[in-house]
Design an enzyme around this catalytic site. Structure first.
Site, short mmCIF file in Angstrom:
data_model
loop_
_atom_site.label_atom_id
_atom_site.label_comp_id
_atom_site.label_asym_id
_atom_site.label_seq_id
_atom_site.Cartn_x
_atom_site.Cartn_y
_atom_site.Cartn_z
N GLU A 52 -1.94 -3.91 -11.27
CA GLU A 52 -2.94 -3.28 -11.54
C GLU A 52 -3.52 -2.60 -12.33
OE1 GLU A 52 -4.66 -2.57 -7.82
OE2 GLU A 52 -3.82 -4.56 -6.99
N GLU A 95 -12.41 0.02 -8.06
CA GLU A 95 -11.89 -1.68 -8.61
C GLU A 95 -12.61 -1.83 -9.79
OE1 GLU A 95 -9.99 -3.23 -6.62
OE2 GLU A 95 -9.55 -2.34 -4.70
N HIS A 103 -7.74 0.79 -9.00
CA HIS A 103 -7.07 -0.57 -8.87
C HIS A 103 -7.74 -1.39 -9.65
CE1 HIS A 103 -5.07 0.26 -4.70
NE2 HIS A 103 -5.69 1.96 -4.90
N HIS A 150 -0.81 -0.14 -7.05
CA HIS A 150 -0.55 -0.75 -8.09
C HIS A 150 0.26 -1.15 -8.85
CE1 HIS A 150 -2.99 -2.45 -3.92
NE2 HIS A 150 -1.50 -1.70 -3.62
#
EC number: 3.4.17.10
Length: 454
Positions: free
Chosen positions: A95, A320, A226, A92
């Site tokens: 990110e 994440e 991410h 993404h």
């Protein structure tokens, strides 16, 4: 895959980097736009040319190269018996922390190797490491072009076509869930992969490039970096029933949880049980020890994590790394310090379980032989040299090797936490066995004939 010659890649800019590489090898903690990213990777290559290589797996929709920095004691070559590892970031485009961390990781590995750090030297000598800082360079450029320090939550997330790359992979979860109910293959679920991928008009060019990459190199372990929360997420990402939140265990749930913890435990923020949610109304109820099952958190169809596991031998988790997707530049050093040990420790997990070779009785490698573990309904297969790597948690296992036209061999194995236990297999072909049985029958008939005076 196309190796990039630095002279072609950056032209005259290389000349200045050659002289700078020795005196100023540190990469500053700042965001790297596309051209700066290329220069940063070349700088690492110039500093450590014997263990580094830059190549590209393809181009983005807008023509930016999907660059990879490889680190190995024999860059450019798959060494039989040596596992392949990859990190992918910036899927993404907005990110951004993971993108920068992989640049810093490349520089760190290079520096530590040159300084004689035995842990890093052993890791690079025993592992082929691939670092892709940006799978979505177009999205990053769009996100980074926004004025001011506060970036929009969604600008640059998708590629230049508006495709969310982490919803764009073939949905193999639906196939495996059907096979669980009705019977069917438990691994490598896409047959005729290249043709199926090339003819699929719904796949973005970035997605196609990564799929071909996964199919070409026998990756064993991977992580997808991410931002937007702080947790290590493991398969399955898509729920079985279609529910938004539902624990969705894979056959390798035990080792996946162990792999996720191997990252989270070294990240003081991720592993902090008192860490508040990133946002006031976030539901972090599935988070424990800094890890979560993907489906229990929220269901993701068409994700890259599950695609790796179900289409190849590669086990992948999703990391994440930050509450903010595109945080202020002055926080990047802190993110590096929080994640450095986790990033290195996770690479080391590729050396767990069992590994070895599958050969015939003449010592020839058997490609695409199946490695099965009793009690785990997910098989892996051997690479072209007959080598294999099967990630497992510490314990006692029955491991089988099989191939069409050969007799199956089963071995009992005691697996420590690490390193991986070497287990080689020699398979006898059915033709050889039939020939032996025919010869034994002829010998018996000859003996009986002589005994009975036929």
């Amino acid at each position: 895959m196309k190796q990039i010659c630095s002279i072609v890649l950056l032209g005259a800019a290389v000349v200045s980097l050659v002289s700078a590489a020795g005196s100023d090898s540190e990469i500053s903690f700042e965001y790297h736009r596309y051209e700066e990213l290329r220069k940063a990777l070349v700088s690492v290559w110039l500093q450590c040319p014997t263990i580094a290589r830059i190549y590209t797996i393809g181009e983005s929709f807008e023509g930016r190269e999907l660059l990879v920095l490889e680190m190995s004691d024999n860059p450019g070559t798959h060494e039989p018996g040596e596992p392949e590892f990859k990190y992918i970031a910036n899927m993404h485009g907005n990110e951004a922390v993971g993108r920068e961390l992989l640049i810093y990781l490349a520089q760190y590995l290079c520096n530590q190797y040159q300084q004689g750090n035995e842990t890093i030297i052993d890791l690079i000598h025993s592992t082929r490491i691939h670092l892709m800082p940006s799978m979505n360079p177009d999205g990053f450029e769009k996100a980074a072009s926004q004025p001011g320090e506060i970036k929009d939550w969604f600008v640059g997330r998708s590629n230049a076509q508006g495709v969310d790359l982490n919803r764009n992979f073939p949905d193999l979860d639906r196939i495996i869930y059907t096979n669980e109910r009705e019977g069917g293959a438990n691994n490598h679920l896409l047959q005729n992969m290249k043709k199926a991928v090339d003819e699929n008009t719904k796949l973005a060019p970035e997605t196609k490039a990564v799929i071909h990459w996964i199919m070409e190199i026998p990756f064993v372990l991977s992580a997808n970096l991410h931002g937007g929360d702080v947790v290590a997420n493991y398969p399955y990402d898509e729920t079985r029933t279609g529910s938004t939140h539902e624990y969705s265990a894979s056959p390798d749930d035990v080792i996946f949880k162990s792999l996720a913890k191997a990252f989270s435990i070294y990240n003081p923020v991720m592993s902090d049980p008192q860490r508040p949610p990133c946002r006031k109304h976030d539901d972090d109820s599935s988070f424990k020890d800094g890890i979560t099952n993907g489906g229990a958190w929220y269901s993701v169809p068409g994700g890259m994590q599950d695609f790796n596991y179900l289409s190849s031998n590669c086990f992948e988790i999703t990391l994440e790394l930050s509450c903010d997707k595109f945080p202020n530049e002055d926080t990047l050093k802190t993110y590096w310090e929080q994640n450095r040990n986790s990033l290195v420790n996770y690479i080391e997990q590729v050396h767990r379980g069992v590994k070895g070779y599958v050969r015939d009785l003449q010592g020839n490698p058997i490609f695409n032989a199946t490695i099965s573990v009793e009690g785990i309904d997910h098989d892996i297969t051997t690479a072209k040299d007959g080598d294999y790597w099967r990630l497992l948690r510490q314990g006692n296992y029955k491991v089988a090797a099989s191939a069409p036209g050969y007799l199956t061999v089963i071995k009992k194995v005691a697996v420590p936490h690490s390193p991986a236990t070497r287990v080689d297999f020699e398979l006898e072909s059915l033709m050889e066995r039939k020939e032996e049985e025919r010869e034994e029958l002829m010998d018996w008939w000859k003996m009986m004939s002589e005994t009975l005076n036929f």
